[in-house]
Design an enzyme around this catalytic site. Structure first.
Site, PDB file in Angstrom:
ATOM      1  CG  PHE A  54     -15.442   8.762 -17.334  1.00 45.05           C
ATOM      2  CD1 PHE A  54     -15.853   7.435 -17.240  1.00 45.05           C
ATOM      3  CD2 PHE A  54     -14.298   9.056 -18.082  1.00 45.05           C
ATOM      4  CE1 PHE A  54     -15.137   6.423 -17.869  1.00 45.05           C
ATOM      5  CE2 PHE A  54     -13.575   8.056 -18.714  1.00 45.05           C
ATOM      6  CZ  PHE A  54     -13.997   6.726 -18.610  1.00 45.05           C
ATOM      7  N   GLY A  55     -19.119  11.109 -16.086  1.00 49.02           N
ATOM      8  CA  GLY A  55     -19.762  12.054 -15.181  1.00 49.02           C
ATOM      9  C   GLY A  55     -18.953  12.131 -13.889  1.00 49.02           C
ATOM     10  CG  HIS A  71     -26.905  16.824 -21.683  1.00 49.51           C
ATOM     11  ND1 HIS A  71     -26.595  17.711 -22.696  1.00 49.51           N
ATOM     12  CD2 HIS A  71     -25.771  16.101 -21.461  1.00 49.51           C
ATOM     13  CE1 HIS A  71     -25.324  17.540 -23.055  1.00 49.51           C
ATOM     14  NE2 HIS A  71     -24.806  16.550 -22.323  1.00 49.51           N
ATOM     15  CG  MET A 100     -20.000   8.812 -23.886  1.00 54.25           C
ATOM     16  SD  MET A 100     -19.386   8.563 -22.220  1.00 54.25           S
ATOM     17  CE  MET A 100     -19.987  10.055 -21.431  1.00 54.25           C
ATOM     18  CG  HIS A 107     -22.615  15.916 -25.540  1.00 52.03           C
ATOM     19  ND1 HIS A 107     -22.019  16.034 -24.299  1.00 52.03           N
ATOM     20  CD2 HIS A 107     -21.628  16.154 -26.451  1.00 52.03           C
ATOM     21  CE1 HIS A 107     -20.732  16.329 -24.455  1.00 52.03           C
ATOM     22  NE2 HIS A 107     -20.466  16.389 -25.741  1.00 52.03           N
ATOM     23  CG  MET A 159     -19.014  13.186 -25.948  1.00 50.54           C
ATOM     24  SD  MET A 159     -19.218  12.954 -24.184  1.00 50.54           S
ATOM     25  CE  MET A 159     -20.985  12.654 -24.127  1.00 50.54           C
ATOM     26  CG  ASP A 189     -23.863  13.042 -21.783  1.00 56.73           C
ATOM     27  OD1 ASP A 189     -23.425  13.963 -22.497  1.00 56.73           O
ATOM     28  OD2 ASP A 189     -24.259  13.215 -20.614  1.00 56.73           O
ATOM     29  CG  ASP A 193     -21.814  18.326 -20.648  1.00 59.94           C
ATOM     30  OD1 ASP A 193     -22.021  17.898 -19.501  1.00 59.94           O
ATOM     31  OD2 ASP A 193     -21.915  17.623 -21.674  1.00 59.94           O
ATOM     32  CG  MET A 236     -16.836  18.896 -23.603  1.00 56.73           C
ATOM     33  SD  MET A 236     -18.255  17.978 -22.940  1.00 56.73           S
ATOM     34  CE  MET A 236     -17.717  17.417 -21.333  1.00 56.73           C
ATOM     35  CB  SER A 293     -26.180  14.598 -17.851  1.00 56.82           C
ATOM     36  OG  SER A 293     -25.660  13.381 -18.353  1.00 56.82           O
TER      37      SER A 293
HETATM   38  C1  DX5 Z   1     -19.361  13.980 -19.796  1.00 57.44           C
HETATM   39  C2  DX5 Z   1     -20.777  14.237 -20.252  1.00 57.44           C
HETATM   40  C3  DX5 Z   1     -21.572  14.997 -19.288  1.00 57.44           C
HETATM   41  C4  DX5 Z   1     -21.729  14.335 -17.939  1.00 57.44           C
HETATM   42  C5  DX5 Z   1     -21.892  15.408 -16.924  1.00 57.44           C
HETATM   43  O1  DX5 Z   1     -18.621  13.440 -20.828  1.00 57.44           O
HETATM   44  O2  DX5 Z   1     -20.808  14.948 -21.475  1.00 57.44           O
HETATM   45  O3  DX5 Z   1     -22.830  15.386 -19.808  1.00 57.44           O
HETATM   46  O4  DX5 Z   1     -22.802  13.455 -17.878  1.00 57.44           O
HETATM   47  O5  DX5 Z   1     -21.924  14.828 -15.672  1.00 57.44           O
HETATM   48  P1  DX5 Z   1     -21.584  15.652 -14.354  1.00 57.44           P
HETATM   49  O6  DX5 Z   1     -22.577  16.775 -14.281  1.00 57.44           O
HETATM   50  O7  DX5 Z   1     -21.756  14.644 -13.268  1.00 57.44           O
HETATM   51  O8  DX5 Z   1     -20.176  16.164 -14.491  1.00 57.44           O
HETATM   52 ZN    ZN Z   2     -22.801  15.861 -22.166  1.00 57.53          ZN
END
Ligand code: DX5
Ligand code: ZN
Length: 215
Positions: free
Chosen positions: A142-143, A32, A36, A65, A67, A34, A174, A136, A7
């Site tokens: 958030f990561g 990947h 948002m 992805h 969101m 993301d 994910d 999920m 990601s």
């Molecule tokens: C979270 C994202 C993920 C995120 C994963 O909302 O969809 O793709 O970047 O990050 P990690 O692997 O650090 O949990």
């Molecule tokens: Zn994601």
């Protein structure tokens, strides 16, 4: 062997080219991406403009992805930006079947994502129409969050549903994927592992991708 989809949310946005080059030379098959909107999730990331730049750096699969609320308004923009797979959240789609048809008619593969509280059963009547389910394993936004262990049961149940229906829908996991929990995730039936922090915050991201790939 799982497909590895790092990601880019955890990448260095001041030097994306360097991180894209690293991924291109690595064993990761997918990027990947993301997206948002600050409405569906409590965070804002990036949109089609950044994806268009990333697309130019790679021939690997761009796995987008979304969101976001009202994904139907932006599906075409993400196709133009270069998305190969477009995943929408079931919780954001009042007319999920229509959203799936739209994505496919634009020439992309269609994925549906489920938040941690959404049962896999809710996909029963669209499973035959989609290419991928994104489960999920953290609450999206958030990561760097911790993997929710209950996800493993969801993977097992979904894999059974897919097999019983004789389909070839892929399962992507994910959120909070690490070298430690990945073996159990793969054993439960996941086909694709997303990894943000595990890859980009490691001392040697290329080696970490190779280690995930070797599991
Ligand atoms: C979270 C994202 C993920 C995120 C994963 O909302 O969809 O793709 O970047 O990050 P990690 O692997 O650090 O949990
Ligand atoms: Zn994601």
């Amino acid at each position: 062997m799982a497909i590895i989809a790092p990601s880019l949310l955890a990448a260095n946005f001041l030097n994306l080219q360097q991180d894209c080059d690293m991924l291109n030379e690595s064993q990761a098959e997918w990027f990947h991406l993301d997206v948002m909107d600050g409405r569906f999730v409590p965070n804002i990331s990036y949109g089609p403009m950044i994806i268009e730049f990333i697309r130019k750096t790679t021939t690997k699969v761009c796995d987008v992805h979304l969101m976001i609320e009202e994904p139907e308004k932006y599906a075409e923009a993400f196709k133009k930006a270069g998305a190969d797979i477009l995943t929408v959240h079931i919780e954001a789609c009042r007319h999920l079947h229509r959203n799936i048809q739209q994505i496919k008619s634009l020439g992309m593969k269609a994925g549906v994502a489920l938040n941690p509280h959404t049962p896999v059963d809710s996909l029963k009547d669209v499973l035959q129409d989609i290419d991928m389910v994104l489960i999920m394993s953290v609450n999206p936004g958030f990561g760097g969050q911790s993997f929710i262990p209950k996800t493993l049961d969801k993977i097992t149940t979904l894999k059974r549903m897919i097999n019983e229906a004789g389909l070839s829908v892929q399962i992507e996991i994910d959120g909070g994927v690490t070298l430690e929990n990945a073996p159990a995730i793969i054993a439960a039936g996941a086909d694709i592992l997303v990894a943000g922090n595990t890859v980009f915050k490691s001392p040697d991201p290329t080696a970490t991708i190779a280690a995930l790939k070797a599991l």
